[in-house]
Design a protein around this motif. Structure first.
Motif, PDB file in Angstrom:
ATOM      1  N   SER A 176       0.818  -1.195   0.000  1.00  0.00           N
ATOM      2  CA  SER A 176       0.000   0.000   0.000  1.00  0.00           C
ATOM      3  C   SER A 176       0.859   1.255   0.000  1.00  0.00           C
ATOM      4  O   SER A 176       0.517   2.252  -0.624  1.00  0.00           O
ATOM      5  CB  SER A 176      -0.939   0.004   1.200  1.00  0.00           C
ATOM      6  OG  SER A 176      -1.857  -1.060   1.104  1.00  0.00           O
ATOM      7  N   GLU A 177       1.973   1.240   0.688  1.00  0.00           N
ATOM      8  CA  GLU A 177       2.895   2.380   0.636  1.00  0.00           C
ATOM      9  C   GLU A 177       3.502   2.515  -0.752  1.00  0.00           C
ATOM     10  O   GLU A 177       3.768   3.614  -1.215  1.00  0.00           O
ATOM     11  CB  GLU A 177       3.991   2.226   1.692  1.00  0.00           C
ATOM     12  CG  GLU A 177       3.530   2.489   3.104  1.00  0.00           C
ATOM     13  CD  GLU A 177       4.636   3.035   3.986  1.00  0.00           C
ATOM     14  OE1 GLU A 177       5.819   2.931   3.584  1.00  0.00           O
ATOM     15  OE2 GLU A 177       4.316   3.578   5.046  1.00  0.00           O
ATOM     16  N   LEU A 178       3.703   1.397  -1.424  1.00  0.00           N
ATOM     17  CA  LEU A 178       4.182   1.439  -2.798  1.00  0.00           C
ATOM     18  C   LEU A 178       3.144   2.112  -3.697  1.00  0.00           C
ATOM     19  O   LEU A 178       3.473   2.911  -4.567  1.00  0.00           O
ATOM     20  CB  LEU A 178       4.475   0.022  -3.292  1.00  0.00           C
ATOM     21  CG  LEU A 178       4.988  -0.107  -4.728  1.00  0.00           C
ATOM     22  CD1 LEU A 178       6.319   0.613  -4.881  1.00  0.00           C
ATOM     23  CD2 LEU A 178       5.114  -1.567  -5.125  1.00  0.00           C
ATOM     24  N   VAL A 179       1.889   1.798  -3.458  1.00  0.00           N
ATOM     25  CA  VAL A 179       0.812   2.441  -4.211  1.00  0.00           C
ATOM     26  C   VAL A 179       0.794   3.936  -3.933  1.00  0.00           C
ATOM     27  O   VAL A 179       0.555   4.742  -4.831  1.00  0.00           O
ATOM     28  CB  VAL A 179      -0.546   1.802  -3.854  1.00  0.00           C
ATOM     29  CG1 VAL A 179      -1.680   2.583  -4.505  1.00  0.00           C
ATOM     30  CG2 VAL A 179      -0.593   0.350  -4.293  1.00  0.00           C
ATOM     31  N   GLU A 180       1.073   4.295  -2.692  1.00  0.00           N
ATOM     32  CA  GLU A 180       1.133   5.717  -2.337  1.00  0.00           C
ATOM     33  C   GLU A 180       2.192   6.453  -3.145  1.00  0.00           C
ATOM     34  O   GLU A 180       1.950   7.546  -3.667  1.00  0.00           O
ATOM     35  CB  GLU A 180       1.438   5.871  -0.848  1.00  0.00           C
ATOM     36  CG  GLU A 180       0.237   5.871   0.061  1.00  0.00           C
ATOM     37  CD  GLU A 180       0.630   6.275   1.460  1.00  0.00           C
ATOM     38  OE1 GLU A 180       1.763   5.946   1.882  1.00  0.00           O
ATOM     39  OE2 GLU A 180      -0.177   6.921   2.120  1.00  0.00           O
ATOM     40  N   ILE A 181       3.384   5.857  -3.231  1.00  0.00           N
ATOM     41  CA  ILE A 181       4.461   6.489  -3.997  1.00  0.00           C
ATOM     42  C   ILE A 181       4.051   6.630  -5.462  1.00  0.00           C
ATOM     43  O   ILE A 181       4.251   7.679  -6.091  1.00  0.00           O
ATOM     44  CB  ILE A 181       5.768   5.680  -3.887  1.00  0.00           C
ATOM     45  CG1 ILE A 181       6.273   5.677  -2.446  1.00  0.00           C
ATOM     46  CG2 ILE A 181       6.827   6.249  -4.818  1.00  0.00           C
ATOM     47  CD1 ILE A 181       7.550   4.900  -2.266  1.00  0.00           C
ATOM     48  N   TYR A 182       3.488   5.553  -5.992  1.00  0.00           N
ATOM     49  CA  TYR A 182       3.019   5.601  -7.374  1.00  0.00           C
ATOM     50  C   TYR A 182       2.017   6.737  -7.565  1.00  0.00           C
ATOM     51  O   TYR A 182       2.116   7.516  -8.520  1.00  0.00           O
ATOM     52  CB  TYR A 182       2.384   4.266  -7.762  1.00  0.00           C
ATOM     53  CG  TYR A 182       1.628   4.322  -9.072  1.00  0.00           C
ATOM     54  CD1 TYR A 182       2.286   4.093 -10.269  1.00  0.00           C
ATOM     55  CD2 TYR A 182       0.267   4.648  -9.101  1.00  0.00           C
ATOM     56  CE1 TYR A 182       1.600   4.178 -11.487  1.00  0.00           C
ATOM     57  CE2 TYR A 182      -0.418   4.734 -10.298  1.00  0.00           C
ATOM     58  CZ  TYR A 182       0.254   4.507 -11.484  1.00  0.00           C
ATOM     59  OH  TYR A 182      -0.419   4.606 -12.676  1.00  0.00           O
ATOM     60  N   CYS A 183       1.058   6.827  -6.663  1.00  0.00           N
ATOM     61  CA  CYS A 183       0.012   7.850  -6.779  1.00  0.00           C
ATOM     62  C   CYS A 183       0.600   9.246  -6.668  1.00  0.00           C
ATOM     63  O   CYS A 183       0.152  10.173  -7.369  1.00  0.00           O
ATOM     64  CB  CYS A 183      -1.049   7.640  -5.699  1.00  0.00           C
ATOM     65  SG  CYS A 183      -2.081   6.186  -5.965  1.00  0.00           S
ATOM     66  N   TYR A 184       1.615   9.413  -5.821  1.00  0.00           N
ATOM     67  CA  TYR A 184       2.233  10.732  -5.673  1.00  0.00           C
ATOM     68  C   TYR A 184       2.903  11.158  -6.983  1.00  0.00           C
ATOM     69  O   TYR A 184       2.693  12.276  -7.474  1.00  0.00           O
ATOM     70  CB  TYR A 184       3.257  10.728  -4.547  1.00  0.00           C
ATOM     71  CG  TYR A 184       4.040  12.025  -4.471  1.00  0.00           C
ATOM     72  CD1 TYR A 184       3.460  13.172  -3.938  1.00  0.00           C
ATOM     73  CD2 TYR A 184       5.336  12.110  -4.981  1.00  0.00           C
ATOM     74  CE1 TYR A 184       4.153  14.370  -3.902  1.00  0.00           C
ATOM     75  CE2 TYR A 184       6.043  13.310  -4.943  1.00  0.00           C
ATOM     76  CZ  TYR A 184       5.441  14.438  -4.402  1.00  0.00           C
ATOM     77  OH  TYR A 184       6.132  15.621  -4.375  1.00  0.00           O
TER      78      TYR A 184
END
Length: 580
Positions: A176-184
């Protein structure tokens, strides 16, 4: 990715042969260089300008790719070829070939660093992924006091807290933190491209920014780009080390983020990677044609373009697709296509870029006579006095020539207008000059096939004086009052090209003059033909036409017109398109 401040900028001013636009390593400086379009002499080289131009060129290339996707699909070249001093191995690209001799005419390279973000978002449906990993029903006991107000007090002095009251939006676990980075990163790209950002992507991006970045930090900010990239790299490395199980979903997102943070559009190896297009003239033509096809202020008679505009303005309602010599073009149903030559019994079609019509039906000549209203009166001239209407030596007969398509009733009205204009003008002339000449008398008559009137008590000298002022064989018609035909050729060339004699310039002039000759075959001689070579020019202005030079090729009469590249490009990329 790359820091825009580290890019060299090359203004391609005078080289007419090198038409590459994009980023690649310079053979002269061995540095990453952003090659700008022609006409960008006035471009100010600073971080924000370079960044904004990069993203606008990215959208320009994507629009061109989308418009020509059927060509790309047919001519996808996985191997690539050398063109324009560009090594094209080991990357995705598209190659156009000339249909007649199979020579390469265009090569376009995509930029995976950005493209893959759109691809992942489309294929994985990131909004759903964020929601999937973004909700939990676990109670956060560190904040239990916030839930007590919604609790249910039982008889045994215990408090029951409903599971629903604790459902909240969070990002948890490593993926989920990886998804956060992607989204940023994805959000930052979308901001620069001025594209829509879904609330779910925005929320995940803001969550990452809140935890790891300051409020002033941005991925494409000149002052903190390097620091932001460093923080993102550290976060990605920590996530990768802590993640024990890595599935397809993990790698799909991780590889895109890793490529963005660690990959460089550089030429430190021999792969010959670049981003851009080797023959920008194709895009320049599409930019100009798209602007005119979408514009309601110009009427198109002919347009050699493969663009498909979904909602053409009503002014183009007569435009249809028609094949000439195997090529489909836009053409007005009422326009006669004479762009053809015959050699040895074979007909060959020529295709100018675009032909525009400017009708001035409501315009009038710049004088007191309004006899050219709606371009219905062809000419007015003196005629030999008819003996039956000869009222003395000072009679002048005036003959009016009117288009044969005019109805009888309208003919009478037009004749009256001309007669009244003449008599009023003569009366004012005598009154102002204090002449003692007798009063003016006029007689209207309409012999078969002619529409005339007679003015009596007017000397020929006086008549000629007024006639020269009001009308002299049509010369008094102002340029603004005449219908015009514009034959336009979009030229992706520097302005200096037209001030120096060359074989190419001579051939371009001959071709343009041939267009003029062809179109005159069935054209009303009263219509003015204007030939234009339109070239790009960068300028921070809201004006479309930035300059017009008639002196560069004065003998041919062709106008060199500088068009506002930024304004045209803005319209070109303003349409809604799927960047994925």
């Amino acid at each position: 990715m790359f820091n825009f401040e580290d890019l060299d900028v090359q203004k391609n001013t005078n080289d007419i042969y090198n038409s590459f636009v994009g980023i690649r390593k310079s053979t002269e400086t061995d540095k990453m260089t952003f090659y700008l379009p022609k006409g960008f002499e006035g471009f100010e080289d600073n971080y924000n300008n370079v960044k904004n131009l990069f993203f606008s060129m990215y959208k320009t290339f994507k629009r061109f790719e989308i418009d020509n996707i059927y060509k790309f699909d047919k001519m996808l070249d996985k191997e690539g070829k050398n063109k324009d001093n560009t090594q094209s191995r080991d990357f995705r690209g598209y190659r156009f070939s000339d249909e007649e001799d199979d020579n390469e005419v265009l090569f376009y390279s995509k930029i995976d660093i950005i493209d893959d973000f759109f691809k992942v978002n489309r294929e994985l449906d990131v909004d759903s992924i964020v929601q999937r990993f973004g909700y939990t029903e676990n109670i956060d006991y560190s904040n239990i006091e916030l839930l007590l107000k919604d609790g249910v007090f039982l008889e045994n002095d215990t408090i029951f807290v409903s599971d629903n009251t604790s459902e909240r939006n969070v990002i948890e676990n490593n993926i989920s933190e990886l998804v956060e980075i992607y989204c940023y990163i994805y959000k930052e790209i979308l901001i620069e491209l001025n594209e829509y950002i879904s609330p779910i992507i925005s929320e995940a991006a803001n969550n990452f920014s809140y935890k790891y970045l300051t409020s002033s930090q941005s991925l494409f900010n000149k002052d903190n780009y390097d620091l932001t990239i460093l923080i993102l790299k550290d976060c990605l490395d920590i996530i990768d080390k802590r993640t024990a199980y890595k599935d397809y979903l993990y790698y799909s997102i991780y590889e895109v983020v890793e490529q963005f943070l660690y990959g460089q559009l550089s030429l430190n190896d021999s792969n010959g990677k670049f981003w851009g297009i080797n023959n920008f003239s194709y895009i320049w033509e599409d930019i100009c044609n798209s602007f005119v096809l979408s514009d309601s202020s110009r009427k198109i008679a002919y347009c050699d373009s493969s663009l498909e505009i979904k909602n053409l303005p009503s002014v183009h309602e007569n435009l249809i697709r028609k094949n000439f010599g195997g090529q489909s073009v836009y053409i007005d149903k009422d326009f006669i296509n004479n762009f053809t030559i015959e050699l040895d019994g074979h007909k060959r079609w020529m295709r100018p870029d675009i032909v525009l019509k400017e009708n001035n039906n409501n315009a009038v000549a710049e004088n007191t006579l309004d006899f050219l209203i709606n371009q219905k009166i062809l000419f007015i001239k003196k005629s030999i006095p008819n003996r039956l209407l000869n009222f003395g030596d000072k009679n002048i007969n005036v003959e009016i020539s009117i288009k044969s398509s005019i109805e009888e009733e309208e003919l009478s009205v037009l004749t009256d207008k001309v007669f009244n204009a003449f008599t009023e003008k003569f009366s004012n002339l005598y009154r102002n000059k204090g002449t003692t000449q007798g009063s003016l008398k006029g007689y209207r008559y309409s012999p078969k096939g002619r529409y005339s009137f007679s003015l009596s008590n007017i000397s020929e000298d006086k008549f000629n004086e007024v006639y020269q002022e009001l009308y002299d064989g049509g010369k008094n018609i102002s340029d603004k009052a005449r219908d015009k035909i514009f034959i336009v050729d979009w030229k992706y060339l520097p302005s200096s090209f037209f001030f120096k004699e060359s074989k190419k310039l001579q051939l371009d002039i001959i071709k343009q003059l041939t267009y003029e000759f062809c179109i005159m075959q069935d054209l009303d001689p009263q219509i003015e033909i204007i030939s234009q070579f339109c070239i790009p020019k960068f300028c921070n202005s809201d004006k479309l036409v930035l300059g017009e030079d008639k002196l560069a090729i004065e003998k041919s009469g062709i106008h060199i017109v500088s068009l506002n590249f930024g304004l045209l490009q803005k319209e070109y990329i303003s349409i809604e398109m799927d960047l994925s």
